[in-house]
Design a protein around this motif. Sequence first.
Motif, PDB file in Angstrom:
ATOM      1  N   LEU A 256      13.458   5.086  -3.305  1.00 48.91           N
ATOM      2  CA  LEU A 256      13.878   3.860  -2.637  1.00 48.91           C
ATOM      3  C   LEU A 256      15.404   3.771  -2.579  1.00 48.91           C
ATOM      4  O   LEU A 256      15.973   3.248  -1.622  1.00 48.91           O
TER       5      LEU A 256
ATOM      6  N   LEU B  98      -6.267   1.432 -11.368  1.00 48.56           N
ATOM      7  CA  LEU B  98      -5.154   1.003 -10.517  1.00 48.56           C
ATOM      8  C   LEU B  98      -4.577   2.196  -9.769  1.00 48.56           C
ATOM      9  O   LEU B  98      -4.393   2.144  -8.552  1.00 48.56           O
TER      10      LEU B  98
ATOM     11  N   THR C 170      -6.190   3.620  -6.677  1.00 50.46           N
ATOM     12  CA  THR C 170      -6.025   2.966  -5.372  1.00 50.46           C
ATOM     13  C   THR C 170      -4.790   3.488  -4.640  1.00 50.46           C
ATOM     14  O   THR C 170      -4.521   3.085  -3.512  1.00 50.46           O
TER      15      THR C 170
ATOM     16  N   PRO D 238      -6.160   5.399  -1.287  1.00 50.15           N
ATOM     17  CA  PRO D 238      -6.468   4.543  -0.133  1.00 50.15           C
ATOM     18  C   PRO D 238      -5.237   3.824   0.404  1.00 50.15           C
ATOM     19  O   PRO D 238      -5.140   3.613   1.626  1.00 50.15           O
ATOM     20  N   LEU D 239      -4.283   3.506  -0.486  1.00 45.08           N
ATOM     21  CA  LEU D 239      -3.061   2.848  -0.004  1.00 45.08           C
ATOM     22  C   LEU D 239      -2.306   3.761   0.954  1.00 45.08           C
ATOM     23  O   LEU D 239      -1.952   3.374   2.065  1.00 45.08           O
TER      24      LEU D 239
ATOM     25  N   ILE E 209      -1.869   3.560   5.655  1.00 45.30           N
ATOM     26  CA  ILE E 209      -0.621   3.272   6.353  1.00 45.30           C
ATOM     27  C   ILE E 209      -0.249   4.481   7.195  1.00 45.30           C
ATOM     28  O   ILE E 209      -0.098   5.578   6.674  1.00 45.30           O
TER      29      ILE E 209
ATOM     30  N   ARG F 130       7.068   4.366   6.357  1.00 43.21           N
ATOM     31  CA  ARG F 130       6.569   3.174   5.677  1.00 43.21           C
ATOM     32  C   ARG F 130       5.582   3.565   4.580  1.00 43.21           C
ATOM     33  O   ARG F 130       5.596   2.995   3.493  1.00 43.21           O
TER      34      ARG F 130
ATOM     35  N   ARG G 234       7.549   4.543   1.650  1.00 41.00           N
ATOM     36  CA  ARG G 234       8.194   3.394   1.024  1.00 41.00           C
ATOM     37  C   ARG G 234       7.169   2.577   0.241  1.00 41.00           C
ATOM     38  O   ARG G 234       7.400   2.165  -0.890  1.00 41.00           O
ATOM     39  N   TYR G 235       6.019   2.327   0.852  1.00 39.31           N
ATOM     40  CA  TYR G 235       4.998   1.509   0.182  1.00 39.31           C
ATOM     41  C   TYR G 235       4.450   2.229  -1.043  1.00 39.31           C
ATOM     42  O   TYR G 235       4.184   1.619  -2.066  1.00 39.31           O
TER      43      TYR G 235
ATOM     44  N   VAL H  72       6.901   1.671  -3.732  1.00 42.79           N
ATOM     45  CA  VAL H  72       6.781   0.305  -4.260  1.00 42.79           C
ATOM     46  C   VAL H  72       5.560   0.222  -5.183  1.00 42.79           C
ATOM     47  O   VAL H  72       5.622  -0.355  -6.278  1.00 42.79           O
ATOM     48  N   PHE H  73       4.491   0.848  -4.759  1.00 43.99           N
ATOM     49  CA  PHE H  73       3.284   0.853  -5.597  1.00 43.99           C
ATOM     50  C   PHE H  73       3.570   1.530  -6.938  1.00 43.99           C
ATOM     51  O   PHE H  73       3.214   1.021  -7.998  1.00 43.99           O
TER      52      PHE H  73
ATOM     53  N   THR I  98       5.628  -0.804  -9.121  1.00 44.87           N
ATOM     54  CA  THR I  98       4.848  -1.952  -9.600  1.00 44.87           C
ATOM     55  C   THR I  98       3.850  -1.515 -10.664  1.00 44.87           C
ATOM     56  O   THR I  98       3.721  -2.138 -11.719  1.00 44.87           O
TER      57      THR I  98
ATOM     58  N   ALA J 237       5.441  -0.794 -13.976  1.00 48.58           N
ATOM     59  CA  ALA J 237       5.716  -2.001 -14.769  1.00 48.58           C
ATOM     60  C   ALA J 237       4.431  -2.544 -15.381  1.00 48.58           C
ATOM     61  O   ALA J 237       4.434  -3.173 -16.427  1.00 48.58           O
ATOM     62  N   PHE J 238       3.334  -2.280 -14.691  1.00 50.74           N
ATOM     63  CA  PHE J 238       2.048  -2.821 -15.122  1.00 50.74           C
ATOM     64  C   PHE J 238       1.519  -2.115 -16.369  1.00 50.74           C
ATOM     65  O   PHE J 238       0.875  -2.753 -17.215  1.00 50.74           O
TER      66      PHE J 238
ATOM     67  N   HIS K  84       0.346  -4.536   6.294  1.00 48.63           N
ATOM     68  CA  HIS K  84       0.901  -3.420   7.067  1.00 48.63           C
ATOM     69  C   HIS K  84      -0.020  -2.213   7.115  1.00 48.63           C
ATOM     70  O   HIS K  84       0.382  -1.155   7.592  1.00 48.63           O
ATOM     71  N   SER K  85      -1.214  -2.347   6.557  1.00 49.44           N
ATOM     72  CA  SER K  85      -2.081  -1.177   6.494  1.00 49.44           C
ATOM     73  C   SER K  85      -3.233  -1.315   7.478  1.00 49.44           C
ATOM     74  O   SER K  85      -3.497  -2.394   8.002  1.00 49.44           O
ATOM     75  N   ARG K  86      -3.897  -0.199   7.680  1.00 51.04           N
ATOM     76  CA  ARG K  86      -5.030  -0.222   8.598  1.00 51.04           C
ATOM     77  C   ARG K  86      -6.239  -0.888   7.959  1.00 51.04           C
ATOM     78  O   ARG K  86      -6.993  -1.583   8.605  1.00 51.04           O
TER      79      ARG K  86
ATOM     80  N   LEU L 203      -7.982  -3.147   1.417  1.00 47.32           N
ATOM     81  CA  LEU L 203      -6.982  -2.613   0.501  1.00 47.32           C
ATOM     82  C   LEU L 203      -6.507  -3.659  -0.496  1.00 47.32           C
ATOM     83  O   LEU L 203      -6.327  -3.366  -1.679  1.00 47.32           O
TER      84      LEU L 203
ATOM     85  N   PRO M 191      -7.381  -4.374 -10.255  1.00 48.41           N
ATOM     86  CA  PRO M 191      -6.883  -3.759 -11.496  1.00 48.41           C
ATOM     87  C   PRO M 191      -5.562  -4.363 -11.955  1.00 48.41           C
ATOM     88  O   PRO M 191      -5.329  -4.536 -13.147  1.00 48.41           O
TER      89      PRO M 191
ATOM     90  N   PHE N 139       6.049  -9.755 -12.888  1.00 49.79           N
ATOM     91  CA  PHE N 139       5.706  -9.497 -11.489  1.00 49.79           C
ATOM     92  C   PHE N 139       6.552 -10.307 -10.515  1.00 49.79           C
ATOM     93  O   PHE N 139       6.737  -9.885  -9.367  1.00 49.79           O
TER      94      PHE N 139
ATOM     95  N   VAL O 294       9.528  -7.905 -10.408  1.00 47.74           N
ATOM     96  CA  VAL O 294       9.203  -6.691  -9.649  1.00 47.74           C
ATOM     97  C   VAL O 294       9.105  -7.033  -8.162  1.00 47.74           C
ATOM     98  O   VAL O 294       9.659  -6.334  -7.309  1.00 47.74           O
TER      99      VAL O 294
ATOM    100  N   VAL P 189      11.404  -5.340  -5.238  1.00 46.96           N
ATOM    101  CA  VAL P 189      10.901  -4.362  -4.261  1.00 46.96           C
ATOM    102  C   VAL P 189      10.635  -4.976  -2.885  1.00 46.96           C
ATOM    103  O   VAL P 189      10.333  -4.244  -1.941  1.00 46.96           O
TER     104      VAL P 189
ATOM    105  N   PHE Q 160      11.980  -3.626   0.492  1.00 45.67           N
ATOM    106  CA  PHE Q 160      11.455  -2.341   0.965  1.00 45.67           C
ATOM    107  C   PHE Q 160      10.117  -2.497   1.666  1.00 45.67           C
ATOM    108  O   PHE Q 160       9.710  -1.644   2.446  1.00 45.67           O
ATOM    109  N   LEU Q 161       9.414  -3.579   1.357  1.00 46.39           N
ATOM    110  CA  LEU Q 161       8.107  -3.774   1.976  1.00 46.39           C
ATOM    111  C   LEU Q 161       8.238  -4.296   3.396  1.00 46.39           C
ATOM    112  O   LEU Q 161       7.384  -4.059   4.240  1.00 46.39           O
TER     113      LEU Q 161
END
Lengths: 244, 222
Positions: free
Chosen positions: A64, A121, A124, A127-128, A132, A137, A140-141, A144-145, A148, A151-152, B153-155, B160, B167, B208, B211, B215, B218-219
């Motif tokens: 990023l 977690l 996923t 599929p994420l 897209i 993108r 980038r996503y 971000v995942f 996140t 941190a989780f 932003h996803s299909r 999703l 989780p 969160f 976070v 972020v 960027f989204l």
Amino acid sequence: MPSLTTTAIAAVVVLCAAFALVFFYAPNDADQGFVQKIFYVHVPVAICALLGFVLAAIHAIRHLRTGDAIHDLRAYVSIHMGVIFGTAALITGAIWARAAWGKWWVWEEPTLVSFLIVYLLYATYYPLRYAIEDRERQARYASVFAITAGAFVPLNFMAVRLAETLVHPRVFATSEGGLPGSMLFTFLVALAGMALLFVALMRFEIAAKMTRGQISRLRRALDREAPAAPASRIAPAAPSEGVG
Amino acid sequence: MAAFRTILAKDLRIELRTLQSLPAMVLFAVSTFVVFRFGLDRTSLEGSLAAGVLLVTVLFAGLLAINRLFVAERDEGGFDAMRLAPIDLSALFAAKVVALFVYLVVLEAVALPVFAAFFLDDIAGLVPLIGILALVDLGLAATGAVVSTVGAHSRARDLLTPLILLPLLVPLMIAAAGAAEPLLAAGGPEYDEVAKWAGTLALYDLTFLLVGYAVYDFLVED
């Protein structure tokens, strides 16, 4: 950095040494007997999986920051390997639970439960990426995942552990604090071997992805008319320069 | 700040005029209670079962709003407008978190009394439970706003969001259940463990929110 071949050979050698130590040097556990030896696979694999997730978060932050696709590729491969090692950790954990406690799954063991949640977690992540379409993108996503989710992970381990100490005292200590020296040494060798395997597999996949990217670029350059072979739909595109 | 207020006012005004999310959430929650009544074959609940039914219902009703949170932005080109506007995109994140928080509070304002009327014999624990639910809502809103943006932003849109969200919300649910269980205990509320779990919830919320704030640019950027 040593070459991929060197890393791979080192992984094989150290892992073989580790298994030799496991079977011929480390003593059988007083309570559990022979089956406890799965500990030398289960725990290193789980640690490597978690470290892979941490590594992914670090690469994602760098991606990023710089926008360089190589970091996205590394984050992807880290998570990919983390999930594979995580599957192994869950399966070996279930086998160990069956042998030691008589059940395939034990909800009272917080580390195992936390690990399952983290694993779900990170599962996923695929599929994420798949959902897209825009490449940039998607990268980038995915980053971000990865951040996140990174941190989780500690938060999740904390919450699960709090919940378990509340209801049950911790019966099954898995920390290596009480290990005798010979077991600890074997464990550390096994951990090193597994970590080397993780790194070797990661670098192998990165190299394969880069090569595939280069081949499809060359093919497109050679034959503009023919439709280019579609690259993997969820894996990140290999960056155009610099092959590892 | 002005951008935050404008976006929030826009979202709340749209919801007030169209009533797309809130009535559905409330209806869903009440129906879920009825389903639980027969699924569990219980006419009164206490302790962990009461906490579980309430929290799972709030979570799934919340998912409805989270799925719809960015529908207007996605379908009407709102994201492009936000990108073009000379505003800090974290204003969008903050506004969406607050909007989602408001939806959840309104949902609970209806669902909690209904839950108490349906299942609870002793309602002494409800007042501190409101504070716990507020912390849950904040965490749900923070993670929901981030994941909903990804989903928009996803299909695989509606698929999703819950897949990633569930989780992610497990620690939140662990802490919320830990706090709600003694509050709804059979012999009247107990407060021993509540502070610890409230602290865990607050830590989750803070993590969160930070976070998401870090972020979010960027989204949305293109």
